[in-house]
Scaffold this motif. Sequence first.
Motif, short mmCIF file in Angstrom:
data_model
loop_
_atom_site.label_atom_id
_atom_site.label_comp_id
_atom_site.label_asym_id
_atom_site.label_seq_id
_atom_site.Cartn_x
_atom_site.Cartn_y
_atom_site.Cartn_z
N ILE A 62 5.07 12.94 31.39
CA ILE A 62 4.18 12.88 32.54
C ILE A 62 3.58 14.26 32.82
O ILE A 62 2.38 14.40 33.01
CB ILE A 62 4.89 12.31 33.78
CG1 ILE A 62 5.17 10.81 33.57
CG2 ILE A 62 4.09 12.55 35.06
CD1 ILE A 62 6.06 10.18 34.61
N GLU A 63 4.43 15.29 32.83
CA GLU A 63 3.93 16.65 33.08
C GLU A 63 2.96 17.09 31.99
O GLU A 63 1.94 17.71 32.28
CB GLU A 63 5.10 17.64 33.19
CG GLU A 63 5.90 17.50 34.47
CD GLU A 63 5.08 17.71 35.73
OE1 GLU A 63 4.16 18.56 35.74
OE2 GLU A 63 5.37 17.04 36.72
N GLU A 64 3.28 16.77 30.75
CA GLU A 64 2.38 17.13 29.65
C GLU A 64 1.03 16.43 29.80
O GLU A 64 -0.03 17.04 29.60
CB GLU A 64 3.02 16.74 28.31
CG GLU A 64 2.15 17.06 27.12
CD GLU A 64 2.78 16.60 25.81
OE1 GLU A 64 2.01 16.20 24.93
OE2 GLU A 64 4.02 16.65 25.68
N VAL A 65 1.06 15.15 30.17
CA VAL A 65 -0.18 14.39 30.34
C VAL A 65 -1.00 14.97 31.49
O VAL A 65 -2.22 15.11 31.38
CB VAL A 65 0.12 12.89 30.55
CG1 VAL A 65 -1.12 12.14 31.01
CG2 VAL A 65 0.68 12.28 29.26
N ARG A 113 -0.15 12.11 43.01
CA ARG A 113 -0.77 10.81 42.69
C ARG A 113 -0.70 10.52 41.20
O ARG A 113 -0.44 9.39 40.78
CB ARG A 113 -2.24 10.79 43.12
CG ARG A 113 -2.43 10.62 44.60
CD ARG A 113 -3.90 10.50 44.92
NE ARG A 113 -4.45 11.84 45.14
CZ ARG A 113 -5.70 12.09 45.42
NH1 ARG A 113 -6.57 11.11 45.50
NH2 ARG A 113 -6.12 13.31 45.64
N LEU A 114 -0.94 11.54 40.39
CA LEU A 114 -0.90 11.34 38.95
C LEU A 114 0.53 11.08 38.46
O LEU A 114 0.73 10.26 37.56
CB LEU A 114 -1.51 12.54 38.22
CG LEU A 114 -3.03 12.68 38.37
CD1 LEU A 114 -3.51 13.97 37.71
CD2 LEU A 114 -3.76 11.49 37.81
N CYS A 115 1.51 11.73 39.05
CA CYS A 115 2.91 11.46 38.68
C CYS A 115 3.24 10.00 38.94
O CYS A 115 3.81 9.31 38.09
CB CYS A 115 3.87 12.34 39.48
SG CYS A 115 3.97 14.03 38.91
N ARG A 116 2.88 9.52 40.10
CA ARG A 116 3.18 8.13 40.46
C ARG A 116 2.43 7.18 39.53
O ARG A 116 3.00 6.23 39.01
CB ARG A 116 2.79 7.88 41.91
CG ARG A 116 3.08 6.49 42.34
CD ARG A 116 2.79 6.29 43.79
NE ARG A 116 2.89 4.89 44.09
CZ ARG A 116 2.56 4.36 45.22
NH1 ARG A 116 2.12 5.11 46.19
NH2 ARG A 116 2.68 3.07 45.41
N PHE A 117 1.16 7.44 39.32
CA PHE A 117 0.34 6.60 38.45
C PHE A 117 0.88 6.59 37.02
O PHE A 117 1.07 5.53 36.42
CB PHE A 117 -1.11 7.11 38.48
CG PHE A 117 -2.00 6.52 37.44
CD1 PHE A 117 -2.27 5.16 37.43
CD2 PHE A 117 -2.57 7.32 36.47
CE1 PHE A 117 -3.09 4.62 36.45
CE2 PHE A 117 -3.39 6.78 35.50
CZ PHE A 117 -3.65 5.42 35.49
#
Length: 194
Positions: free
Chosen positions: A52-55, A37-41
């Motif tokens: 994205i991975e770092e965030v 979900r976080l990747c998509r967001f």
Amino acid sequence: MNDADIHSDATDRLLLQRMAAGDRAALATLYRSYHGRLCRFLSRQTRRADVIEEVINDCFWIAWQKAGEFRGESRVSTWIMGIAYRCGLKALRQRGDEPVDDSAIPEERIPATDPNEDRELRDWLGKGLERLSADQRVVIELVYGTGHTLDDVATIMQCPVGTIKARLFHARVKLRNVLPALAEGSSTFKESAP
């Protein structure tokens, strides 16, 4: 909230309690539950997979540190999305606003029921979403992609509900105006036209 959301939030709250007590397995479970979900967001803020991975990692580091401070004033998902949103903004400020690069997100990170059938539709919608401001894209993703309420989105983005409503309204208007033009260039939509 439906019964599944209530059950999921109750489970997430228990995981946060366990994390506050130092349970790393609870952190791993919550991480796995939210990663997709976080990747998509976050792909609405940047298309760089490394950012994205770092965030996401920064988000869960903060969640780990602050799990005991969660007061239950919102759903756990709202709290986590808020952390991720702020971490994403911080990462973008530190690096500058990079251009969107759709090829940087691996295809398996973009959910679809049937990738072969949905690819062109996703591309078409993705091109429409690129025409929106970053704030409008985030609001669209939170409301339609992850199912958050306007109140949740206001909490996540730390702004008034009226601002969220305005961003959503303007995003819908812009999409209503650009999507038909984008569909004219799409073979799927040409085939289905009368």
